[in-house]
Enzyme design. Structure first.
Site, PDB file in Angstrom:
ATOM      1  N   GLU A 189     -16.704  13.586  24.608  1.00 13.71           N
ATOM      2  CA  GLU A 189     -16.498  12.133  24.703  1.00 13.71           C
ATOM      3  C   GLU A 189     -17.770  11.319  24.551  1.00 13.71           C
ATOM      4  OE1 GLU A 189     -14.673  14.161  26.365  1.00 13.71           O
ATOM      5  OE2 GLU A 189     -12.619  13.450  26.166  1.00 13.71           O
TER       6      GLU A 189
ATOM      7  N   HIS B  73      -6.612  12.842  36.845  1.00 14.79           N
ATOM      8  CA  HIS B  73      -6.001  12.322  35.628  1.00 14.79           C
ATOM      9  C   HIS B  73      -5.186  11.071  35.867  1.00 14.79           C
ATOM     10  CE1 HIS B  73      -7.111  16.341  34.345  1.00 14.79           C
ATOM     11  NE2 HIS B  73      -6.889  15.988  33.096  1.00 14.79           N
TER      12      HIS B  73
END
Lengths: 393, 359
Positions: free
Chosen positions: B89, B158
């Site tokens: 990322e 998450h």
């Protein structure tokens, strides 16, 4: 014949000084100088490359004078910044580049202005080679409205066309540079991106992420590690398990070279640029260089290295002296001529410093501008609910 | 062209709609479109419209998108414009920002915004601040998009909502669509915007169909960033929300209506810049306010709205303290019963409305 000319020149110079004129008269004509010479340059260490840059470099008189002038300009500009910082006219962070001039100048001569470049915070030299003027650089350091970023960026955030700063977060500029290279490939414009970082940043994870993607996608990116042996106060041996920075790209071919020799840097950059432009993907260069100042102005630079070491580099490897000696011993320029350049550079720096210290600070109504590009004017909250400030693009 | 494709994708309903339009002369029929398809169409149209637009992220190309939002795009546009990235990322977000600086218009997908934390330095320090630091020399036309907030059973790492984190930072625009129309119009606006936009989607909303007017299916249908929408008019209390919680607010409003309580439900649409004016106007009418969000309470979106109301003209119109309905101040648990009780439910909204009105 030459001796006679020298005598005449000395006499003329003498009379000129007596009249108060500061012009150094050189009686020697251009025809006396060697127009160009070939120099042996050190062989580069190679990684995953069959052959490297040439072992000789041709330098013309014009090029030599230009490199000398630019390096001297960077040198004097940085020393002036040191002075202004100690006078508290420059504040905050100030990371000086003196000692590393051959890197910035050598790289720029190996690429075109239409190529792209990004570096970290030791960026004043690159701002100059990428088209900035000493005036706007110094005025940015002093935080004035005539600064290259109107006083809103400071030392670490200077930009010009195809120069993306000036970046404060160590290592973050490397993925950015690969992104610029991606745009070059995407747009098919045959341009490349030079992406610089230091020996300290070389251990950053995001750099390895970038190596991976740049290699996978064959981005036209030259990664350049300016290894000045110290990441702030930590020497390379204490920071890196492998100090062979030119090999750290693993699957990316690499070269290690003398970053104090502007010709070495130039030839290697040309070689690397050719590699990228031919579609072979990224390449890595490690420039072995040295900074005379500490990491920044708040670091005296002698707690982690000896004064002897600094002095040794200055006397044996100074990039400007190296070029000067080469040119003089090959009769490519005269002592007077180079002195003349020194005087002109000094004047340019003085003028710029004068501007930088007298130009007014940015106006307060610029405070909230430049938040968004191409947007209608908007309101920004001030320090309290009754203060509503205006912001335009 | 794209609306034709949209019609074909929607299958039978669409064909019926077309037939209806052609033969019976009734007003143009709306179509049922899921949020996912609305996002897909928006990206497709913007990719077609401007060659500089491209999409990169994990699994966006050959996998058709982790949540199938980019389905079909790689097949249509190829490797150059739909790029699968490795699981890095920080690296690919930085690459996307660099590409934006050099003249392209990237859409950088985070598989979820939880992973954007790995790249948050690039979003804030490289993207958001650059136009200001460069005094207008260097703009960054980039969209960071992906699902945000709680999902179902994906547990603590998450499930975080990042609206407050990104909404905190000057230089960013932060958008949080609810309906398919929001998704379409706001994503198109975000892609055409010359500034960094954080586009917070919601995984649980992807499959939800909404009726979309013909107008909203046009290729140039744009919803302006920074303007809220009143989804339901009411006189008794203002209920402000964003993203999936808007659905719950409307459901709660329907229940409350049976008891004679009329809620004005405002869909924020944009987190930053916040449309304080729309909220103030409503509060000056209803005299009561609650905010509803999925994120944590401390230093959150609701906190900002309440502060603004306190500081602005609407304060004097409040008949009761404004309150926030938020996620519970804990990391998200896994077990269904625990997870269900970690986010606002319809009953929590109803309870808070009634408490505010009786206080």
């Amino acid at each position: 014949m030459r001796k006679m000319l020298t005598i005449i020149s000395n006499v003329l110079r003498g009379s000129a000084s007596r009249n108060g004129a500061r012009v150094v008269v050189s009686a020697r004509t251009y025809a006396d100088f060697t127009p160009q010479a070939t120099f042996d340059i050190k062989k580069c260490d190679l990684h995953k490359l069959e052959e490297g840059p040439p072992l000789q470099a041709v330098l013309t008189r014009e090029e030599g004078l230009q490199y000398y002038r630019t390096m001297q300009t960077i040198r004097r500009m940085e020393l002036k910044a040191d002075q202004l910082y100690k006078q508290k006219i420059i504040r905050g962070f100030c990371h000086l580049y003196d000692g590393q001039e051959a890197c910035a100048v050598g790289i720029e001569t190996g690429i075109n202005l239409s190529d792209h470049l990004i570096t970290a915070y030791r960026a004043h030299g690159y701002t100059l080679t990428r088209g900035g003027t000493v005036r706007e650089i110094m005025a940015e350091l002093t935080g004035r409205r005539g600064g290259i970023a109107k006083g809103k960026g400071g030392s670490m955030h200077m930009y010009t066309k195809h120069f993306y700063g000036g970046n404060g977060i160590v290592g973050a500029q490397v993925p950015l540079g690969a992104g610029v290279a991606l745009a070059c490939k995407y747009l098919g414009n045959n341009e490349i991106c030079v992406c610089l970082y230091g020996d300290g940043a070389a251990n950053q994870g995001q750099i390895f992420e970038t190596y991976n993607m740049a290699s996978l996608w064959k981005l036209p990116c030259i990664f350049i590690c300016e290894n000045n042996k110290y990441g702030m106060g930590t020497s390379v041996e204490r920071a890196a398990a492998s100090t062979d920075y030119y090999k750290r790209g693993d699957f990316i071919p690499g070269l290690r070279l003398d970053g104090m020799d502007v010709l070495c840097v130039r030839e290697a950059t040309k070689f690397a640029a050719e590699h990228c432009r031919s579609g072979k993907g990224p390449i890595l260069m490690e420039l072995q260089t040295y900074r005379y100042h500490g990491h920044s102005m708040s670091d005296p630079g002698v707690s982690y290295r000896t004064r002897e070491e600094i002095q040794e580099v200055r006397s044996k490897s100074d990039p400007i002296s190296m070029l000067k000696d080469r040119m003089l011993s090959n009769n490519m320029a005269s002592v007077e001529e180079l002195k003349e350049i020194d005087v002109e550079v000094r004047k340019e720096i003085e003028d710029a410093a004068q501007f930088a210290t007298t130009d007014p600070e940015p106006p307060l109504d610029d405070l909230c501008n430049h938040i968004f590009y191409n947007d209608p004017p908007m309101e920004v909250r001030g320090t309290n609910p009754w203060t509503k400030l205006k912001s335009v693009s | 062209m794209a609306s034709l494709r949209c019609l074909l994708r929607s299958g039978k309903t669409a064909v019926r709609a077309v037939l209806r339009r052609e033969f019976h002369g009734t007003p143009p029929a709306a179509v049922q479109v899921t949020v996912r398809d609305a996002l897909n169409q928006a990206m497709d149209e913007e990719l077609e419209r401007d060659e500089r637009v491209f999409l990169l992220g994990e699994e966006v190309a050959q996998y058709d998108g982790a949540y199938k939002v980019s389905r079909g795009l790689w097949k249509k546009y190829g490797d150059k414009r739909i790029i699968d990235t490795p699981i890095t990322e920080m690296g690919f977000a930085g690459i996307a920002v660099g590409a934006a600086m050099a003249g392209l218009r990237p859409i950088c997908e985070f598989m979820t915004f939880n992973f954007s934390m790995q790249a948050i330095d690039q979003v804030i320090n490289s993207a958001a601040k650059t136009y200001y630091m460069s005094a207008g020399r260097q703009s960054v036309p980039i969209v960071f998009r992906g699902p945000n907030g709680a999902s179902a059973g994906v547990a603590a790492q998450h499930s975080q909502c990042f609206a407050a984190w990104y909404g905190h930072c000057p230089g960013l625009k932060v958008v949080s669509p609810w309906s398919a129309e929001d998704a379409r119009g706001l994503l198109k606006s975000a892609i055409r915007d010359d500034n960094p936009v954080v586009f917070l989607e919601n995984e649980l909303m992807y499959g939800v169909p909404f009726e979309m007017s013909e107008e909203s299916q046009s290729k140039d249908f744009l919803i302006p960033i920074g303007k809220a929408k009143i989804e339901r008019q009411g006189n008794h209390i203002t209920v402000v929300s964003h993203s999936r919680m808007v659905s719950l607010c409307l459901d709660a409003a329907a229940v409350l209506a049976k008891e004679g309580i009329e809620c004005e439900v405002i869909n924020m649409r944009t987190i930053r810049p916040l449309d304080a004016e729309a909220i103030e106007t409503s509060v000056m009418k209803t005299n009561h306010l609650i905010t509803v969000e999925g994120g944590w309470p401390q230093f959150g979106v609701g906190g900002e709205i309440l502060a603004r109301i306190m500081e602005g003209p609407a304060f004097n119109y409040l008949d009761a303290p404004a309150v926030r309905v938020t996620g519970v101040d804990i990391p998200m648990p896994y077990a269904k019963i625990l997870e269900d009780n970690s986010v606002p439910q319809i009953k929590d909204i109803i309870f808070s409305v009634k408490k505010t009105l009786n206080a």
